[in-house]
Enzyme design. Structure first.
Site, PDB file in Angstrom:
ATOM      1  N   ALA A   1       1.147  -1.252   0.033  1.00 16.38           N
ATOM      2  CA  ALA A   1       0.022   0.351  -0.018  1.00 16.38           C
ATOM      3  C   ALA A   1       0.832   1.062  -0.271  1.00 16.38           C
ATOM      4  O   ALA A   1       2.174   1.678   0.919  1.00 16.38           O
ATOM      5  CB  ALA A   1      -1.505   0.100   1.042  1.00 16.38           C
TER       6      ALA A   1
ATOM      7  N   ARG B   1       3.769   6.892  -7.221  1.00 10.92           N
ATOM      8  CA  ARG B   1       4.433   6.874  -8.282  1.00 10.92           C
ATOM      9  C   ARG B   1       5.309   8.158  -7.922  1.00 10.92           C
ATOM     10  O   ARG B   1       6.102   8.783  -9.042  1.00 10.92           O
ATOM     11  CB  ARG B   1       3.928   7.756  -9.348  1.00 10.92           C
ATOM     12  CG  ARG B   1       2.470   7.059  -9.574  1.00 10.92           C
ATOM     13  CD  ARG B   1       2.275   7.350 -11.155  1.00 10.92           C
ATOM     14  NE  ARG B   1       1.907   6.804 -12.301  1.00 10.92           N
ATOM     15  CZ  ARG B   1       2.282   5.368 -12.365  1.00 10.92           C
ATOM     16  NH1 ARG B   1       2.710   4.785 -12.111  1.00 10.92           N
ATOM     17  NH2 ARG B   1       1.429   5.138 -13.953  1.00 10.92           N
ATOM     18  N   ARG B   2       6.278   8.326  -6.353  1.00  9.88           N
ATOM     19  CA  ARG B   2       7.227   8.263  -6.154  1.00  9.88           C
ATOM     20  C   ARG B   2       8.190   7.526  -6.688  1.00  9.88           C
ATOM     21  O   ARG B   2       9.715   7.923  -5.366  1.00  9.88           O
ATOM     22  CB  ARG B   2       7.424   9.114  -5.281  1.00  9.88           C
ATOM     23  CG  ARG B   2       6.491  10.362  -5.203  1.00  9.88           C
ATOM     24  CD  ARG B   2       6.155  11.634  -4.514  1.00  9.88           C
ATOM     25  NE  ARG B   2       4.616  12.653  -4.667  1.00  9.88           N
ATOM     26  CZ  ARG B   2       4.656  13.545  -4.461  1.00  9.88           C
ATOM     27  NH1 ARG B   2       5.479  13.955  -3.483  1.00  9.88           N
ATOM     28  NH2 ARG B   2       3.678  14.548  -4.612  1.00  9.88           N
ATOM     29  N   GLY B   3       8.192   6.489  -6.386  1.00  8.04           N
ATOM     30  CA  GLY B   3       9.149   5.245  -6.322  1.00  8.04           C
ATOM     31  C   GLY B   3       9.219   4.276  -4.818  1.00  8.04           C
ATOM     32  O   GLY B   3       9.579   3.907  -4.835  1.00  8.04           O
TER      33      GLY B   3
ATOM     34  N   GLU C   1      -1.332 -12.005  -5.205  1.00  8.04           N
ATOM     35  CA  GLU C   1      -2.487 -11.344  -6.457  1.00  8.04           C
ATOM     36  C   GLU C   1      -2.844 -10.070  -6.829  1.00  8.04           C
ATOM     37  O   GLU C   1      -2.722  -8.946  -5.587  1.00  8.04           O
ATOM     38  CB  GLU C   1      -4.062 -12.196  -5.373  1.00  8.04           C
ATOM     39  CG  GLU C   1      -4.147 -13.085  -5.153  1.00  8.04           C
ATOM     40  CD  GLU C   1      -3.104 -13.826  -4.358  1.00  8.04           C
ATOM     41  OE1 GLU C   1      -3.516 -12.754  -3.118  1.00  8.04           O
ATOM     42  OE2 GLU C   1      -3.090 -15.374  -4.067  1.00  8.04           O
TER      43      GLU C   1
ATOM     44  N   ASN D   1      -6.436  -3.408 -12.072  1.00  3.33           N
ATOM     45  CA  ASN D   1      -5.562  -2.609 -11.185  1.00  3.33           C
ATOM     46  C   ASN D   1      -4.280  -1.552 -12.257  1.00  3.33           C
ATOM     47  O   ASN D   1      -2.802  -3.033 -11.920  1.00  3.33           O
ATOM     48  CB  ASN D   1      -5.088  -2.679  -9.850  1.00  3.33           C
ATOM     49  CG  ASN D   1      -4.426  -2.175  -9.166  1.00  3.33           C
ATOM     50  OD1 ASN D   1      -3.364  -0.971  -9.790  1.00  3.33           O
ATOM     51  ND2 ASN D   1      -4.134  -1.719  -7.928  1.00  3.33           N
TER      52      ASN D   1
ATOM     53  N   TYR E   1       4.454  -4.998 -10.734  1.00  2.00           N
ATOM     54  CA  TYR E   1       5.127  -5.771 -10.670  1.00  2.00           C
ATOM     55  C   TYR E   1       5.808  -6.298 -12.138  1.00  2.00           C
ATOM     56  O   TYR E   1       6.200  -7.555 -12.112  1.00  2.00           O
ATOM     57  CB  TYR E   1       3.852  -6.987 -10.653  1.00  2.00           C
ATOM     58  CG  TYR E   1       3.280  -6.397  -9.205  1.00  2.00           C
ATOM     59  CD1 TYR E   1       3.892  -6.238  -7.779  1.00  2.00           C
ATOM     60  CD2 TYR E   1       1.874  -6.076  -8.886  1.00  2.00           C
ATOM     61  CE1 TYR E   1       3.553  -6.005  -7.245  1.00  2.00           C
ATOM     62  CE2 TYR E   1       1.572  -6.106  -7.815  1.00  2.00           C
ATOM     63  CZ  TYR E   1       1.715  -5.179  -6.179  1.00  2.00           C
ATOM     64  OH  TYR E   1       1.636  -5.123  -5.191  1.00  2.00           O
TER      65      TYR E   1
END
Length: 153
Positions: free
Chosen positions: A75, A82-84, A108, A113, A120
Site C-alpha cells: 500500500a 508514483r514517487r518510487g 494477487e 489495477n 509488478y
C-alpha cells in the site's frame, strides 16, 4: 525516504494507510495478527521524497513458508504514489524473502489495477493464474491475477 521493518507497534499506522489505499481496508487487529503470524515480515517507507520522516508513505506485508513467499499487501498513500516508494518496498521485500530461503514470490492483484500490474511486470512477475470475483467491491467484484516471480534469477 527511510525504509525500516514494520513492527506490531506500527499496526495502527499501517491500517490507517491501508484504509486510504484500498476500498476494503484491513483493521488494526487484522494487520497486527498478520504481523504476528509465522513467517511474516513487513517493511515501511517513511517520508518518501521529503524531509518529514514521520509520515508513513507506504508499506509491504509479506510472509514466507518453506521455499515460497507471498506479498499479502503493498500500500502507498494515494497522494504519494508514483514517487518510487512502492518500487523500493517491492525490491527490499524480494531481498528479504530470498534471504529467508524463498525461491518464488507470489501475489494477487486486481485485474483492473493497471498501475500495480505495471509495477509488478517491471519487477519480473508473470501471470500464473486467476481468481474470479476475488475482490468484492461496492459496485460488484473484480478478478484477481495471480503473479509469480522466480527468486533464483
Amino acid at each position: 525516504m527511510i525504509l525500516a521493518p514494520a513492527v506490531a507497534g506500527d499496526a495502527e499506522a499501517l491500517a490507517a494507510l491501508h484504509g486510504l489505499a484500498f476500498e476494503a481496508p484491513w483493521s488494526v487487529s487484522e494487520i497486527a495478527d498478520l504481523l504476528a503470524g509465522p513467517g511474516a515480515f513487513a517493511l515501511a517507507a517513511w517520508g518518501a521524497g521529503e524531509t518529514d520522516t514521520d509520515r508513513l508513505d507506504g508499506f509491504i506485508l509479506c510472509r514466507t513458508l518453506a521455499d515460497e513467499a507471498e506479498i499479502l499487501t503493498l500500500a502507498t498513500a494515494p497522494d504519494r504514489r508514483r514517487r518510487g516508494a512502492a518500487d523500493v518496498l517491492l525490491t527490499a521485500a524480494t531481498h528479504v524473502a530470498r534471504a529467508r530461503g524463498a525461491t518464488a514470490l507470489f501475489l494477487e492483484v486486481a485485474a483492473d489495477n493497471i498501475a500495480a500490474r505495471g509495477l509488478y511486470e517491471k519487477a519480473g512477475f508473470v501471470a500464473v493464474g486467476a481468481r474470479r470475483d476475488y475482490y468484492q467491491r461496492g459496485d460488484g467484484a473484480a478478478d484477481a491475477i495471480v503473479l509469480r516471480r522466480d527468486l533464483n534469477r
